[in-house]
Design a protein around this motif. Structure first.
Motif, short mmCIF file in Angstrom:
data_model
loop_
_atom_site.label_atom_id
_atom_site.label_comp_id
_atom_site.label_asym_id
_atom_site.label_seq_id
_atom_site.Cartn_x
_atom_site.Cartn_y
_atom_site.Cartn_z
N THR A 1 -12.87 1.51 1.71
CA THR A 1 -12.33 2.13 0.50
C THR A 1 -11.41 1.17 -0.24
OG1 THR A 1 -12.41 4.25 1.64
CG2 THR A 1 -11.15 4.15 -0.39
N TYR A 2 -10.50 0.54 0.51
CA TYR A 2 -9.61 -0.44 -0.11
C TYR A 2 -10.42 -1.56 -0.78
CZ TYR A 2 -5.13 1.27 1.69
OH TYR A 2 -4.00 2.00 1.92
N SER A 3 -11.41 -2.06 -0.06
CA SER A 3 -12.21 -3.17 -0.60
C SER A 3 -12.88 -2.77 -1.90
CB SER A 3 -13.25 -3.60 0.43
OG SER A 3 -12.65 -4.02 1.63
N ALA A 4 -13.45 -1.56 -1.95
CA ALA A 4 -14.14 -1.10 -3.16
C ALA A 4 -13.17 -0.98 -4.33
CB ALA A 4 -14.83 0.23 -2.90
N MET A 5 -11.99 -0.43 -4.08
CA MET A 5 -11.04 -0.23 -5.17
C MET A 5 -10.45 -1.56 -5.64
SD MET A 5 -9.11 3.33 -4.23
CE MET A 5 -8.57 3.47 -5.93
N ILE A 6 -10.18 -2.48 -4.71
CA ILE A 6 -9.67 -3.79 -5.12
C ILE A 6 -10.71 -4.52 -5.96
CG2 ILE A 6 -9.01 -6.07 -4.25
CD1 ILE A 6 -7.73 -4.64 -1.86
N ALA A 7 -11.95 -4.48 -5.51
CA ALA A 7 -13.02 -5.14 -6.27
C ALA A 7 -13.19 -4.50 -7.64
CB ALA A 7 -14.33 -5.07 -5.49
N GLY A 8 -13.05 -3.18 -7.71
CA GLY A 8 -13.19 -2.50 -8.99
C GLY A 8 -12.10 -2.87 -9.97
N ARG B 1 -2.76 -4.19 -10.40
CA ARG B 1 -3.10 -3.08 -9.51
C ARG B 1 -3.91 -3.56 -8.31
NH1 ARG B 1 -1.71 1.09 -6.81
NH2 ARG B 1 -3.30 2.71 -6.57
N ALA B 2 -4.79 -4.52 -8.52
CA ALA B 2 -5.58 -5.05 -7.41
C ALA B 2 -4.68 -5.71 -6.38
CB ALA B 2 -6.61 -6.06 -7.94
N GLN B 3 -3.65 -6.44 -6.81
CA GLN B 3 -2.72 -7.07 -5.88
C GLN B 3 -1.88 -6.04 -5.14
OE1 GLN B 3 -1.40 -10.15 -9.04
NE2 GLN B 3 -0.93 -11.16 -7.10
N GLU B 4 -1.49 -4.96 -5.82
CA GLU B 4 -0.75 -3.89 -5.15
C GLU B 4 -1.58 -3.28 -4.03
OE1 GLU B 4 0.40 -1.05 -8.05
OE2 GLU B 4 1.73 -2.41 -9.16
N LEU B 5 -2.85 -3.02 -4.33
CA LEU B 5 -3.72 -2.45 -3.30
C LEU B 5 -3.94 -3.43 -2.15
CD1 LEU B 5 -6.37 -0.53 -5.43
CD2 LEU B 5 -4.75 0.46 -3.82
N LEU B 6 -3.98 -4.73 -2.45
CA LEU B 6 -4.14 -5.72 -1.39
C LEU B 6 -2.94 -5.68 -0.45
CD1 LEU B 6 -5.64 -8.15 -0.14
CD2 LEU B 6 -4.36 -9.62 -1.70
N GLU B 7 -1.73 -5.61 -1.01
CA GLU B 7 -0.53 -5.52 -0.17
C GLU B 7 -0.51 -4.22 0.62
OE1 GLU B 7 2.76 -5.98 -2.78
OE2 GLU B 7 2.32 -8.08 -3.28
N GLU B 8 -0.95 -3.13 -0.03
CA GLU B 8 -1.01 -1.84 0.66
C GLU B 8 -2.02 -1.88 1.80
OE1 GLU B 8 -2.41 2.71 -0.41
OE2 GLU B 8 -1.47 1.49 -1.99
N MET B 9 -3.13 -2.53 1.53
CA MET B 9 -4.17 -2.65 2.56
C MET B 9 -3.65 -3.45 3.76
SD MET B 9 -7.93 -4.39 2.07
CE MET B 9 -9.17 -4.35 3.37
N GLN B 10 -2.98 -4.54 3.50
CA GLN B 10 -2.43 -5.34 4.59
C GLN B 10 -1.32 -4.59 5.32
OE1 GLN B 10 -1.37 -8.71 2.17
NE2 GLN B 10 -3.21 -9.88 2.75
N GLY B 11 -0.55 -3.77 4.57
CA GLY B 11 0.49 -2.97 5.21
C GLY B 11 -0.07 -1.89 6.11
N ALA B 12 -1.29 -1.44 5.82
CA ALA B 12 -1.95 -0.42 6.65
C ALA B 12 -2.72 -1.04 7.81
CB ALA B 12 -2.90 0.41 5.79
N ASN B 13 -2.47 -2.35 8.06
CA ASN B 13 -3.10 -3.07 9.17
C ASN B 13 -4.62 -3.20 9.02
OD1 ASN B 13 -0.65 -3.52 10.56
ND2 ASN B 13 -0.75 -1.47 11.48
N HIS B 14 -5.08 -3.26 7.78
CA HIS B 14 -6.48 -3.55 7.50
C HIS B 14 -6.58 -5.00 7.03
CE1 HIS B 14 -7.71 0.54 8.06
NE2 HIS B 14 -6.98 0.99 7.04
N ARG B 15 -7.37 -5.79 7.72
CA ARG B 15 -7.50 -7.20 7.35
C ARG B 15 -8.53 -7.34 6.23
NH1 ARG B 15 -8.01 -11.47 12.04
NH2 ARG B 15 -7.64 -12.72 10.17
N PRO B 16 -8.15 -7.88 5.11
CA PRO B 16 -9.13 -8.07 4.02
C PRO B 16 -10.23 -9.05 4.45
CG PRO B 16 -6.87 -8.32 3.23
CD PRO B 16 -6.80 -8.31 4.71
N SER B 17 -11.42 -8.74 4.02
CA SER B 17 -12.55 -9.62 4.33
C SER B 17 -12.65 -10.72 3.28
CB SER B 17 -13.84 -8.81 4.38
OG SER B 17 -14.15 -8.31 3.09
#
Length: 715
Positions: free
Chosen positions: A557-564, A573-589
């Motif tokens: 979900t994070y990946s789809a929204m960041i890409a969008g 907004r994409a950078q905010e979601l990236l930081e949120e994703m990393q804070g939720a312990n999800h490693r970006p691909s």
């Protein structure tokens, strides 16, 4: 007519005495001393020649090998001895110098074979002038005893290959083959076969024998290419058929190494114009029939498994060729094999080929079918192409005839309704939906059929009818689980496409009521649809809805929204979601970073693109070729070719295998902006990597760079 003897293996060379007065010969230096080579050639001629007691004599000068002070003449054999024996042309010294002295001079001035073979790729970039007679230029050089380079020989062979094949062209090719032998260059196998075809057509079988012997003796060819060698075997087979050489046919059929492996269609294609009679063709079919029976008999479980394996491994064209070959040589396929073929072609989406094959299997009109499984396969195939609605209707009418012996089932109705919906005829699909549930069929639609209809009705812009069928599905008490996740996905996608947010909330509420758990694909569908409509505000609302219902966001979900957001230019907004994703312990691909890098270049934020690229190196797989291509392409578009070249060099050092795309991106930018020094370095790097291009548009860029840099170097 004498039956030609076909020798498919090199001959054993017996020792022979050397007559007095014989002049030693010179071979191209590098593999064998000059005197030893002459012994080899003379012994070969002596052991095979039956028409002459003397070695072949010189009639006219031919191609000259390079020498510093003395010219070495090519001595071709005369026409009589050339075809009566299998000896190759002799090589004689036209000087009184000692052979070792001449050989030494040759060895000091001759070019390496690898260098000259590599030059053939350069010749591709030199377009031939159709008005230029290259043979005339060649003859003038021969008459003046000027040196003829390997490049000129290769260019001449290509020019002759483009000429119409006639007696004059065949004679020129024969002379050129001798010149290639003398220069130790590999001759084009296609031209060898063209020459064989021409001689068979004229019933000049001695000439065919000479070409075959020369082809086999060509040491530089190494192992013959499979496709070309199969064409050679087909031509030899045709010659045996024309001459009635049954023994030759038997030897050809019994070959174990590189035996006959081509199909009947290829045999007919390669032997077109050889005046084979119908009796010859039937004999060839019987040979192929027997060979196929020995290898893998059709209509057996083993043959069906072979077809299934080819289809399942992505070799549908190979399976199609095998099926056509089986039909060509006279086999008829049974029901099980036919079903396997049709279903395989359907999965490979080879609709035209499937129609043609079924016509060949049935032997008449495609609508004449007596097996419901094959009928369903064909109907499903027609449903994938809206232009085939007419064929589907003909087949459907046949299936509903009382005398057909066919009874349409759920699969039949599903395919026919899909055909109507694909052709944007929803009214006909709805009518068929209702008739299916009445006499004489009495078929209750399954959840799969509901999905087909609902998805098709959204596609044909009938959302209200789709919602009605959805409510009908929920009211079905006989279905164990009327609502499944795939149905929810269809409804979510369809409702979002018409901006029905209220309907979406109702579907999500029903999912919660029936305990249908959403997954990452559910929210990916939501974000992808909204972003494809460039509706970032609605995407934020959906994101808030997800948070309000305490539904955790997944990495997908994070990946789809960041890409969008990155695609729509909202990099903050994409950078905010990236930081949120990393804070939720999800490693970006790497795909997340790639989307951010692309968005940064689009918005002109070069520093951000560099930052994302550095972070991308920390992913599990590191920077991929696609990520490197984004950086190279981004800097190339901004005409920052120095930084583009830096990333290009890093890619070459990091990745062991690189396809053509990154090379093309950088080289195109260099050519467009006339940065020839950078372009020259890129071409040099491609050759060192190594990399060989088969992409026409990349080859055109390489040719342009070589042409321009070559002109500048000459200046």
């Amino acid at each position: 007519m004498a039956v030609p003897r076909i020798r498919l293996q090199t001959h054993c060379i017996a020792a022979a005495s050397i007559p007095q007065g014989a002049r030693p010969c010179i071979h191209h230096p590098g593999t064998r001393p000059a005197v030893h080579q002459w012994l080899f050639e003379y012994a070969r001629w002596r052991s095979m020649s039956t028409s002459s007691t003397r070695p072949p004599t010189c009639r006219r000068p031919s191609v000259l090998l390079e020498a510093q002070s003395k010219k070495i003449n090519h001595i071709p054999g005369n026409a009589q001895s050339r075809h009566a024996s299998t000896s190759t042309s002799a090589w004689h010294i036209s000087t009184t110098q000692h052979p070792r002295q001449v050989s030494k001079k040759l060895s000091t001035s001759s070019e390496p074979l690898e260098k000259n073979l590599g030059a053939s790729s350069t010749l591709v970039s030199q377009p031939q002038d159709p008005s230029t007679n290259y043979w005339k230029m060649y003859q003038e050089k021969v008459n003046k005893k000027e040196r003829i380079t390997h490049q000129e020989l290769i260019r001449l062979s290509r020019w002759l290959g483009a000429q119409p094949m006639n007696k004059d062209t065949a004679q020129k090719l024969t002379k050129l083959i001798r010149s290639f032998q003398k220069a130790k260059l590999p001759f084009d196998m296609t031209l060898y076969n063209d020459l064989i075809h021409f001689h068979i057509k004229r019933n000049k079988f001695d000439e065919v024998q000479w070409v075959l012997d020369t082809m086999i003796a060509d040491r530089s060819q190494g192992s013959l290419n499979s496709k070309v060698s199969q064409r050679t075997l087909a031509l030899i087979m045709a010659m045996h058929l024309k001459t009635g050489n049954a023994a030759g046919l038997d030897r050809l059929i019994q070959r174990q190494d590189n035996g006959i492996a081509h199909y009947m269609a290829k045999f007919l294609e390669w032997t077109r114009g050889l005046q084979l009679t119908n009796e010859h063709i039937q004999t060839a079919k019987r040979i192929f029939f027997d060979l196929q029976f020995k290898r893998c008999e059709p209509n057996t479980p083993r043959f069906t498994h072979l077809l299934e394996h080819l289809f399942n491994t992505g070799k549908a064209q190979e399976a199609l060729g095998l099926v056509n070959h089986i039909l060509d040589i006279g086999y008829s396929l049974n029901k099980f094999t036919s079903t396997s073929v049709m279903s395989g072609l359907l999965r490979a989406k080879l609709l035209d080929d499937a129609t043609a094959v079924w016509g060949r299997i049935q032997g008449n009109d495609i609508s004449d079918i007596s097996d419901i499984s094959i009928a369903n396969s064909l109907l499903a195939m027609f449903s994938q192409d809206p232009k085939r609605l007419g064929a589907a209707q003909v087949l459907w009418a046949r299936m509903n005839e009382a005398t057909s012996g066919l009874k349409p089932d759920e699969h039949s109705f599903g395919s026919m309704m899909a055909s109507y919906l694909g052709a944007k005829e929803p009214a006909a699909a709805v009518a068929l939906w209702h008739s299916m549930q009445k006499a004489p069929h009495w078929i209750k639609p399954s959840r799969v059929l509901y999905n087909v209809m609902i998805n098709g009705l959204f596609y044909t812009h009938q959302p209200e009818t789709a919602k009605t069928l959805y409510e009908e599905l929920l009211a079905r008490k006989d279905l164990k689980e009327p609502l499944a996740l795939d149905t929810c996905h269809i409804m979510i996608r369809g409702l979002l496409s018409v901006r029905d947010v209220d309907g979406l909330q109702q579907v999500l509420a029903r999912m919660e009521q029936d305990k249908v758990e959403p997954n990452g694909i559910t929210y990916t569908i939501i974000t992808n649809v909204l972003f494809s409509q460039r509706d970032a505000a609605s995407a934020d609302k959906i994101s808030a809805l997800m948070a309000g219902r305490d539904l955790p966001k997944t990495a997908i979900t994070y990946s789809a929204m960041i890409a969008g957001y990155a695609q729509n230019g909202n990099m903050a907004r994409a950078q905010e979601l990236l930081e949120e994703m990393q804070g939720a312990n999800h490693r970006p691909s790497i795909h997340v970073y790639g989307a951010l890098m692309q968005g940064a270049f689009r918005s002109g934020q070069v520093a951000l693109a560099e930052e994302m690229a550095q972070q991308a190196k920390s992913t599990s797989g590191g920077m991929s070729q696609g990520a490197y291509s984004i950086m190279i392409g981004g800097y190339s578009n901004l005409v920052m070719l120095g930084k583009a070249e830096r990333w290009y060099d890093e890619m070459r050092r990091t990745l062991s295998k690189v396809t053509w795309e990154p090379h093309y991106v950088l080289l195109r930018a260099c050519v467009e902006h006339k940065q020839w020094e950078t372009a020259q370095r890129v071409v040099k790097a491609m050759k060192e990597h190594p990399f060989e291009s088969y992409v026409p548009k990349l080859n055109m860029l390489i040719e342009e760079v070589e042409r321009v840099t070559g002109q500048e170097s000459r200046k």
